[in-house]
Design a protein around this motif. Structure first.
Motif, PDB file in Angstrom:
ATOM      1  N   LEU A  41       0.831  -1.197   0.000  1.00  0.00           N
ATOM      2  CA  LEU A  41       0.000   0.000   0.000  1.00  0.00           C
ATOM      3  C   LEU A  41       0.872   1.256   0.000  1.00  0.00           C
ATOM      4  CD1 LEU A  41      -2.902   1.025  -0.036  1.00  0.00           C
ATOM      5  CD2 LEU A  41      -2.878   0.942   2.477  1.00  0.00           C
ATOM      6  N   ALA A  42       1.945   1.259   0.765  1.00  0.00           N
ATOM      7  CA  ALA A  42       2.874   2.395   0.757  1.00  0.00           C
ATOM      8  C   ALA A  42       3.477   2.576  -0.634  1.00  0.00           C
ATOM      9  CB  ALA A  42       3.976   2.194   1.798  1.00  0.00           C
ATOM     10  N   ALA A  43       3.840   1.471  -1.283  1.00  0.00           N
ATOM     11  CA  ALA A  43       4.391   1.545  -2.638  1.00  0.00           C
ATOM     12  C   ALA A  43       3.360   2.112  -3.611  1.00  0.00           C
ATOM     13  CB  ALA A  43       4.871   0.175  -3.083  1.00  0.00           C
ATOM     14  N   GLN A  44       2.106   1.691  -3.466  1.00  0.00           N
ATOM     15  CA  GLN A  44       1.050   2.244  -4.316  1.00  0.00           C
ATOM     16  C   GLN A  44       0.896   3.745  -4.075  1.00  0.00           C
ATOM     17  OE1 GLN A  44      -1.065   1.036  -6.784  1.00  0.00           O
ATOM     18  NE2 GLN A  44       0.314  -0.701  -6.763  1.00  0.00           N
ATOM     19  N   HIS A  45       0.902   4.143  -2.822  1.00  0.00           N
ATOM     20  CA  HIS A  45       0.812   5.574  -2.506  1.00  0.00           C
ATOM     21  C   HIS A  45       1.964   6.341  -3.152  1.00  0.00           C
ATOM     22  CE1 HIS A  45      -1.831   4.634   1.208  1.00  0.00           C
ATOM     23  NE2 HIS A  45      -2.586   5.076   0.225  1.00  0.00           N
ATOM     24  N   ALA A  46       3.149   5.776  -3.085  1.00  0.00           N
ATOM     25  CA  ALA A  46       4.312   6.444  -3.702  1.00  0.00           C
ATOM     26  C   ALA A  46       4.127   6.572  -5.209  1.00  0.00           C
ATOM     27  CB  ALA A  46       5.588   5.677  -3.371  1.00  0.00           C
ATOM     28  N   ARG A  72      12.967  -0.556   2.736  1.00  0.00           N
ATOM     29  CA  ARG A  72      13.939   0.451   3.173  1.00  0.00           C
ATOM     30  C   ARG A  72      14.507   1.194   1.958  1.00  0.00           C
ATOM     31  NH1 ARG A  72      16.166   1.447   7.893  1.00  0.00           N
ATOM     32  NH2 ARG A  72      15.243  -0.406   8.842  1.00  0.00           N
ATOM     33  N   LEU A  73      14.857   0.452   0.911  1.00  0.00           N
ATOM     34  CA  LEU A  73      15.414   1.074  -0.291  1.00  0.00           C
ATOM     35  C   LEU A  73      14.387   2.000  -0.952  1.00  0.00           C
ATOM     36  CD1 LEU A  73      18.015   1.049  -2.068  1.00  0.00           C
ATOM     37  CD2 LEU A  73      16.836  -0.632  -3.485  1.00  0.00           C
ATOM     38  N   GLN A  74      13.153   1.561  -1.024  1.00  0.00           N
ATOM     39  CA  GLN A  74      12.111   2.394  -1.613  1.00  0.00           C
ATOM     40  C   GLN A  74      11.850   3.638  -0.774  1.00  0.00           C
ATOM     41  OE1 GLN A  74       9.654  -1.340  -2.429  1.00  0.00           O
ATOM     42  NE2 GLN A  74       8.733   0.240  -3.690  1.00  0.00           N
ATOM     43  N   HIS A  75      11.888   3.487   0.528  1.00  0.00           N
ATOM     44  CA  HIS A  75      11.695   4.643   1.401  1.00  0.00           C
ATOM     45  C   HIS A  75      12.813   5.654   1.175  1.00  0.00           C
ATOM     46  CE1 HIS A  75      10.841   6.336   5.668  1.00  0.00           C
ATOM     47  NE2 HIS A  75      10.167   7.000   4.737  1.00  0.00           N
ATOM     48  N   VAL A  76      14.028   5.166   1.019  1.00  0.00           N
ATOM     49  CA  VAL A  76      15.165   6.057   0.738  1.00  0.00           C
ATOM     50  C   VAL A  76      14.923   6.821  -0.559  1.00  0.00           C
ATOM     51  CG1 VAL A  76      17.610   6.076   0.055  1.00  0.00           C
ATOM     52  CG2 VAL A  76      16.879   4.776   2.060  1.00  0.00           C
ATOM     53  N   GLN A  77      14.468   6.123  -1.593  1.00  0.00           N
ATOM     54  CA  GLN A  77      14.201   6.792  -2.864  1.00  0.00           C
ATOM     55  C   GLN A  77      13.134   7.868  -2.708  1.00  0.00           C
ATOM     56  OE1 GLN A  77      13.667   2.979  -5.066  1.00  0.00           O
ATOM     57  NE2 GLN A  77      14.776   4.112  -6.630  1.00  0.00           N
ATOM     58  N   LEU A  78      12.093   7.565  -1.953  1.00  0.00           N
ATOM     59  CA  LEU A  78      11.042   8.538  -1.709  1.00  0.00           C
ATOM     60  C   LEU A  78      11.609   9.772  -1.008  1.00  0.00           C
ATOM     61  CD1 LEU A  78       7.841   8.901  -1.796  1.00  0.00           C
ATOM     62  CD2 LEU A  78       7.946   8.224   0.612  1.00  0.00           C
ATOM     63  N   LEU A  79      12.413   9.543   0.022  1.00  0.00           N
ATOM     64  CA  LEU A  79      13.008  10.648   0.774  1.00  0.00           C
ATOM     65  C   LEU A  79      13.964  11.464  -0.086  1.00  0.00           C
ATOM     66  CD1 LEU A  79      13.650   8.725   4.108  1.00  0.00           C
ATOM     67  CD2 LEU A  79      11.899  10.482   3.705  1.00  0.00           C
TER      68      LEU A  79
END
Length: 178
Positions: A41-46, A72-79
């Motif tokens: 769901l977080a990935a979809q939101h992103a 963690r890697l995806q969160h880094v990319q978002l940030l």
């Protein structure tokens, strides 16, 4: 639940984001602590540009499952895409010592955020040369490498924070835990 996950992944991969989100929310209604559903769901939101929701979802996932490297890697990319480099540096830390492709990709992201484009390209090349556990991630990292290579002559003088790979968010990797 397996069927719902499969359908959610398929819907997300077909850019049917509303369907994917309904399926994921259904899973979470039945199993509120389901980390994989929260991650997807977080990935979809992103993917949809709902950055605050994606950020909150990735934080929730990493609190419950700090070893879920792909989240963690995806969160880094978002940030990094938000130019929140200090937050990204904190989140990326546990990935930097990994010897797999995720570790190489994390080191590449860290190097690119510091403007060390040549180093980032070397790390991407190394990561791409390793066995790939998530095909969509490898594709995104190849695209990132191509973009960085095009920028390399002019970019080694400062940070590059607009990482051009936050989407697609590697939805096929929901089960990866190391």
């Amino acid at each position: 639940m397996e069927e719902l996950f499969a359908l959610a992944i398929s819907a997300g991969g077909a850019n049917m984001h509303a369907d994917a989100m309904v399926l994921l929310k259904t899973i979470l209604e039945r199993d509120p602590g389901n980390t994989n559903a929260t991650y997807l769901l977080a990935a979809q939101h992103a993917q949809l540009g709902l950055v605050d929701r994606a950020d909150a979802g990735f934080r929730q996932v990493l609190e419950a499952s700090p070893g879920l490297a792909i989240a963690r890697l995806q969160h880094v990319q978002l940030l990094m895409g938000q130019e929140r480099l200090d937050d990204a540096a904190t989140v990326i830390g546990p990935l930097l010592d990994l010897s797999d492709e995720i570790g190489s990709y994390a080191r590449a992201l860290q190097a690119s955020s510091a403007g060390r484009i040549d180093e980032a390209i070397r790390e991407l090349d190394h990561g791409i040369s390793l066995p790939q556990s998530i095909a969509a991630l490898a594709t995104d990292m190849r695209n990132l490498r191509k973009n960085l290579a095009a920028m390399a002559p002019m970019a080694n003088s400062g940070p590059v924070v607009a990482v051009d790979a936050p989407a697609p968010m590697f939805l096929t990797g929901y089960g990866r835990t190391n």
